[in-house]
Each structure stands twice: as C-alpha cells, then as structure tokens.
Design a protein around this motif. Structure first.
Motif, PDB file in Angstrom:
ATOM      1  N   ARG A  58       1.083  -1.297   0.131  1.00  0.00           N
ATOM      2  CA  ARG A  58       0.226   0.049   0.061  1.00  0.00           C
ATOM      3  C   ARG A  58       0.870   1.169   0.025  1.00  0.00           C
ATOM      4  O   ARG A  58       1.411   1.567   0.842  1.00  0.00           O
ATOM      5  CB  ARG A  58      -0.855  -0.059   1.232  1.00  0.00           C
ATOM      6  N   SER A  63       0.123   1.142  -6.500  1.00  0.00           N
ATOM      7  CA  SER A  63       0.344   0.370  -5.428  1.00  0.00           C
ATOM      8  C   SER A  63       1.485  -0.718  -5.549  1.00  0.00           C
ATOM      9  O   SER A  63       1.681  -0.755  -7.028  1.00  0.00           O
ATOM     10  CB  SER A  63      -0.863  -0.425  -4.967  1.00  0.00           C
ATOM     11  N   THR A  84       3.898  -5.695   3.983  1.00  0.00           N
ATOM     12  CA  THR A  84       2.924  -4.608   4.580  1.00  0.00           C
ATOM     13  C   THR A  84       2.557  -4.748   5.792  1.00  0.00           C
ATOM     14  O   THR A  84       2.849  -5.723   6.684  1.00  0.00           O
ATOM     15  CB  THR A  84       1.413  -5.262   3.804  1.00  0.00           C
ATOM     16  N   HIS A  86      -0.330  -3.580   6.716  1.00  0.00           N
ATOM     17  CA  HIS A  86      -1.891  -3.853   6.858  1.00  0.00           C
ATOM     18  C   HIS A  86      -2.593  -5.260   6.169  1.00  0.00           C
ATOM     19  O   HIS A  86      -3.520  -5.001   5.323  1.00  0.00           O
ATOM     20  CB  HIS A  86      -2.729  -2.659   6.659  1.00  0.00           C
TER      21      HIS A  86
END
Lengths: 203, 131
Positions: A58, A63, A84, A86
């Motif tokens: 992200r 992206s 990542t 998240h």
C-alpha cells in the motif's frame, strides 16, 4: 554486493522503513537501492536488472500490486517480496498468486527478513544462470546445419547410428561425421549431456 | 465408483466431510461446467485420483500447513492436479507457506459462493489452457 551479485531494491513510501531496511541489508553485506514510490522505481527500472524487490503493497499513487503487474508487462524477472503493515489473508493469497516469491508482515524480525531476501537472491541468481545457459545452447544450436539438427534430434531420441542411417537414408559413416560435428558444436562429450542441453531448446 | 469426467477428463473433487456436507459449497461447485465428485476421506480420494486424469481438488483443511501433506500426496500421484484449500482458521504466514509450497489457491471459510465458483473455474481454465 551479495555473493549472488544482485541488488535489493526497496520500494516503500515510509522513509523510516526505507532507512532501517537499507541499514539492515548493509549490515548483511547486501547492496540496496531505495525508492519512495512505485513510479520512482518504474522510472529507474531497466531490463536485465538482477536482484530482488522488497515492495510495500500500500503506497500513495501506484500500489505495489500495480507495480508488479507493470513489471510483468515489461518482462521483468526480479523476484518480489511484498511487505505490508496492514495485510490480511486474501491480500496475501492474491499477492502470491500474482507471482510474489514471498509476503512479509510488518513488523518483521531482522533475521526473518534477511533469510527471505537471501532465498530470493539465490533463486534469482539460479534462474539467471539457467537463462544464460539456455541462451548459450540456443546460440550453439543455431550453428548446426539442418542435417546436423536432424541427426541431433535422432541422437537425443536415443537412436543408434545404424537406425539413424537407415531412417535418413545415408551411410553410417556420414551419421558418425554429423554426430561428431553436433557434439563439437554443442560443446558436449556425452549423449547424456546432449540430452540435457536439448531440454533447454524446448523452454 | 469411477470419477465422472468431462470430454477432456477434467474433474473437480470436493474433499472432506465438512465440505461435502456443506450445501453452499456443493451448490456453488455443482453449477460449474465440469463434473463434480464428492470425496469424504483421503483414502477415497486416492481411488478417485486413479480414475480421473486431472482437475482440481477442493479440500477442506483445518490448517493450511496440514494441507501441504495432501499436496505432496497429489504430486506423487500426478502433477496434473491443482489443490485449492478451504480453511476456517488461518494466518497470513500459514497461507503464504501453503502457496509457496505448491497449493494453487486458498480460500477462507465461511466461503462466499460466488468467490468459490470463480476461483475454482479460474483454476480449471488454467488447466484447460496452460500458458
């Protein structure tokens, strides 16, 4: 630079993450280059780069997954490790199915990250060596005459000179000459090696 | 009983008691244009694999890492079977491990019928049209 000769390209919009990854990689004698966005890396990208990509999923703008798709379109061979903060299972599954070599969640342990980066670099170096070998085999194959290629095909299929001679309606002695030239031009000494090289021509 | 097959021999095998007794899973897969065979146990799976040459095994597994043994078994029998894991409990690293070590796909339960149908259809099409 690592023993594999590859560079670790870090793409993350978080400056602190880039700095800590860069230091960590340097501590393991791995060369790295950092980029603050997918677009910045895309501008820098050149075909034939070797190493691996540590790619945040992200980021503002393009992206990580979009960059992966773009690299795929460019025919890039760099293995990608997604990172990542998240992530969830569907995201990880999607990333892996789209060709990532690994997927790591933040926060990660230094040892874990370095181990996976080393694996990615070794995998890429192995693939690079295979491609170089395949190019060499194809170049050698191009030097064969049509008749020699025909003989090579039959030798690789396991046929003995006598059968090849009958099949091609030529003398056994001529087959022997073609066969010797094939072995010389392909740079091999045994039929087993020739069979192994022939498998590169199918790739 | 021999596995039903389509004209190419491709079959979907749904494996695991929890999966075969779930009407939503069965109805999602039954709507696809490939034969579906329900297989309750891994021993029944081995029999089914002997009669169908290729396809997808959609397996209910409690833990994706446990499903890796099933994947190894499939590879030993034939390389033409894709494994799709349906799992009720998993974490990111377990899912990543499953995919790194050869599972074709992994779907968290409870399943969404449309998602299951699309993912299995995509896997079957990749078998029919290998790139």
């Amino acid at each position: 630079m690592s023993e594999t000769g590859g560079i670790v390209f870090v793409v993350d919009d978080d400056e602190a993450v880039r700095d800590s990854l860069s230091l960590l990689l340097e501590s393991a004698s791995l060369q790295s280059q950092c980029f603050a966005s997918a677009d910045e890396f895309a501008e820098h990208y050149q075909g034939g780069m070797s190493g691996c990509l540590l790619l945040d999923i992200r980021m503002p703008g393009k992206s990580g997954l979009e960059l992966r798709d773009w690299l795929d379109q460019q025919g890039a061979q760099l293995p990608i490790i997604f990172i990542t903060g998240h992530g969830d299972v569907p995201m990880a599954v999607d990333a892996m199915k789209r060709g990532a070599i690994d997927f790591i969640q933040k926060p990660f342990s230094d040892d874990e990250l370095l181990q996976r980066v080393q694996q990615a670099l070794e995998s890429e170096a192995g693939d690079r060596a295979d491609r170089a070998e395949a190019d060499r085999v194809r170049a050698n194959f191009e030097t064969l005459t049509p008749r020699e290629r025909e003989v090579m095909q039959q030798v690789v299929a396991g046929r003995v000179n006598k059968v090849i001679a009958l099949d091609m309606d030529i003398s056994q002695r001529t087959v022997e000459i073609h066969r010797a030239r094939v072995m010389h031009k392909m740079g091999v000494r045994s039929v087993a090696d020739l069979v192994r090289l022939a498998s590169f021509l199918d790739k | 009983m021999p596995a039903p097959q389509d004209e190419n021999g491709f079959t979907i095998l749904l494996l695991g008691q929890e999966a075969v007794s779930d009407p939503r899973i069965c109805s999602a897969l039954a709507g696809l244009p490939w034969p579906l065979q329900l297989v309750e146990s891994e021993s029944d799976l081995r029999i089914a694999l002997r009669t169908a040459p290729a396809g997808c095994v959609v397996a209910h597994v409690e833990d994706p890492r446990a499903g890796l043994r099933l994947h190894a078994d499939l590879r030993a029998i034939s390389g033409d079977w894709l494994l799709i894991m349906l799992t009720p409990r998993t974490g990111i690293q377990a899912a990543v491990s499953a995919l790194k070590f050869g599972a074709h796909d992994l779907i968290e339960m409870p399943i969404v019928e449309r998602v299951l149908r699309e993912r299995v259809a995509s896997a079957m099409r990749s078998l029919e049209n290998p790139q």
